[in-house]
Design an enzyme around this catalytic site. Structure first.
Site, PDB file in Angstrom:
ATOM      1  N   ASP A   9       0.875  -1.165   0.000  1.00 19.71           N
ATOM      2  CA  ASP A   9       0.000   0.000   0.000  1.00 19.71           C
ATOM      3  C   ASP A   9       0.923   1.229   0.000  1.00 19.71           C
ATOM      4  O   ASP A   9       2.112   1.102   0.317  1.00 19.71           O
ATOM      5  CB  ASP A   9      -0.858  -0.027   1.276  1.00 19.71           C
ATOM      6  CG  ASP A   9      -1.607   1.259   1.512  1.00 19.71           C
ATOM      7  OD1 ASP A   9      -2.347   1.675   0.605  1.00 19.71           O
ATOM      8  OD2 ASP A   9      -1.474   1.840   2.610  1.00 19.71           O
ATOM      9  N   ASP A  11      -0.191   5.100   0.854  1.00 20.53           N
ATOM     10  CA  ASP A  11      -0.454   6.136   1.857  1.00 20.53           C
ATOM     11  C   ASP A  11      -0.471   5.565   3.262  1.00 20.53           C
ATOM     12  O   ASP A  11      -1.266   4.674   3.575  1.00 20.53           O
ATOM     13  CB  ASP A  11      -1.790   6.826   1.555  1.00 20.53           C
ATOM     14  CG  ASP A  11      -1.714   7.620   0.267  1.00 20.53           C
ATOM     15  OD1 ASP A  11      -0.818   8.483   0.182  1.00 20.53           O
ATOM     16  OD2 ASP A  11      -2.506   7.362  -0.644  1.00 20.53           O
ATOM     17  N   GLU A  18      -0.662  11.224   4.839  1.00 23.00           N
ATOM     18  CA  GLU A  18      -2.019  11.720   5.066  1.00 23.00           C
ATOM     19  C   GLU A  18      -2.083  13.191   5.459  1.00 23.00           C
ATOM     20  O   GLU A  18      -3.024  13.880   5.102  1.00 23.00           O
ATOM     21  CB  GLU A  18      -2.761  10.854   6.092  1.00 23.00           C
ATOM     22  CG  GLU A  18      -3.020   9.420   5.637  1.00 23.00           C
ATOM     23  CD  GLU A  18      -3.888   9.266   4.370  1.00 23.00           C
ATOM     24  OE1 GLU A  18      -4.315  10.288   3.794  1.00 23.00           O
ATOM     25  OE2 GLU A  18      -4.124   8.126   3.963  1.00 23.00           O
ATOM     26  N   ASP A 168      -1.271  -0.355   6.209  1.00 21.46           N
ATOM     27  CA  ASP A 168      -1.304   0.397   7.470  1.00 21.46           C
ATOM     28  C   ASP A 168      -2.720   0.548   8.006  1.00 21.46           C
ATOM     29  O   ASP A 168      -2.892   1.116   9.085  1.00 21.46           O
ATOM     30  CB  ASP A 168      -0.721   1.814   7.281  1.00 21.46           C
ATOM     31  CG  ASP A 168      -1.670   2.710   6.509  1.00 21.46           C
ATOM     32  OD1 ASP A 168      -2.084   2.305   5.407  1.00 21.46           O
ATOM     33  OD2 ASP A 168      -2.027   3.783   7.010  1.00 21.46           O
TER      34      ASP A 168
HETATM   35 MG   LIG Z   1      -2.879   3.140   3.615  1.00 20.49          MG
END
Ligand SMILES: [Mg+2]
Length: 219
Positions: A9, A11, A18, A168
């Site tokens: 992943d 972000d 973010e 995450d």
């Molecule tokens: Mg993420």
């Protein structure tokens, strides 16, 4: 079990992006003459849905598609110029882990609900590390739907059983699991309290995690 590929992943996982996304949304709103402002708490609540347009719609359900599309395009432009200035670094341990995987001949892929423009801006020449890069343009159905991971597996021409996803968020874990993938979590600023059940392991970051540890988890 052999490990053929790591699928990341972006972000929150490769980089803590973010906060930059949040600021880019706010720039797009004020530029459009709106009095909207997303503080950290508001944005944290909106992160329960994947995808920028989806977040604007959740915040303002009465807005039409034209306005949402226009705000989102400007947001992506702001994000791209903010990250291209090099302000973002990869999270601790990520670069070492990726270097180790590359030396071991393990293939690398990306499965994200972000756009190609955002990912290109963040990774720049480091995009070469990845054999396969799946973004929202390739897999429009957002996580927790498994589409991004299924497209990545198809392009890698690999079965899920020899690959490992790195995430995450709780939505990311569910997406990976629905694609049949084992997954490990690198907790990020905005996903601290989420439900990661189904993950093989949850780490604060990857600074103490080597390739051997990940292989051992696969059994
Ligand atoms: Mg993420």
């Amino acid at each position: 079990m052999t490990l053929d590929a790591l699928i990341f992943d972006v972000d929150g996982t490769l980089a803590e992006t973010e906060e930059v996304h949040r600021q880019a949304f706010n720039r797009a709103f004020s530029e459009a003459g709106l009095d909207w402002h997303w503080d950290g708490e508001t944005y944290g609540g909106l992160l329960t849905v994947s995808g920028g347009k989806e977040r604007i719609r959740m915040f303002s359900p009465e807005s039409d598609d034209e306005l949402i599309g226009r705000l989102h395009r400007r947001k992506v432009q702001h994000y791209t110029s903010m990250t291209a200035s090099g302000a973002l670094v990869l999270r601790p341990g990520i670069e070492t882990l990726i270097a180790e995987a590359r030396r071991a001949g393990i293939r690398l892929a990306i499965a994200t609900t972000s756009s190609h423009a955002s990912v290109d801006a963040l990774l720049a020449e480091r995009l070469d590390w990845f054999d396969v890069v799946v973004c929202t343009e390739d897999a429009p159905v957002k996580k927790p739907d498994p589409q991004a991971y299924l497209v990545a597996l198809e392009r890698l021409k690999l079965a899920p059983g020899t690959c490992l996803a790195v995430e995450d968020s709780g939505n990311g874990v569910r997406a990976a699991r629905s694609a049949g993938l084992a997954v490990v979590v690198c907790r990020s600023a905005y996903t601290e309290g989420e439900d990661f059940s189904g993950a093989l392991a949850v780490y604060p970051d990857f600074s103490a995690v080597g390739l051997g540890d990940l292989k051992a988890l696969l059994g």
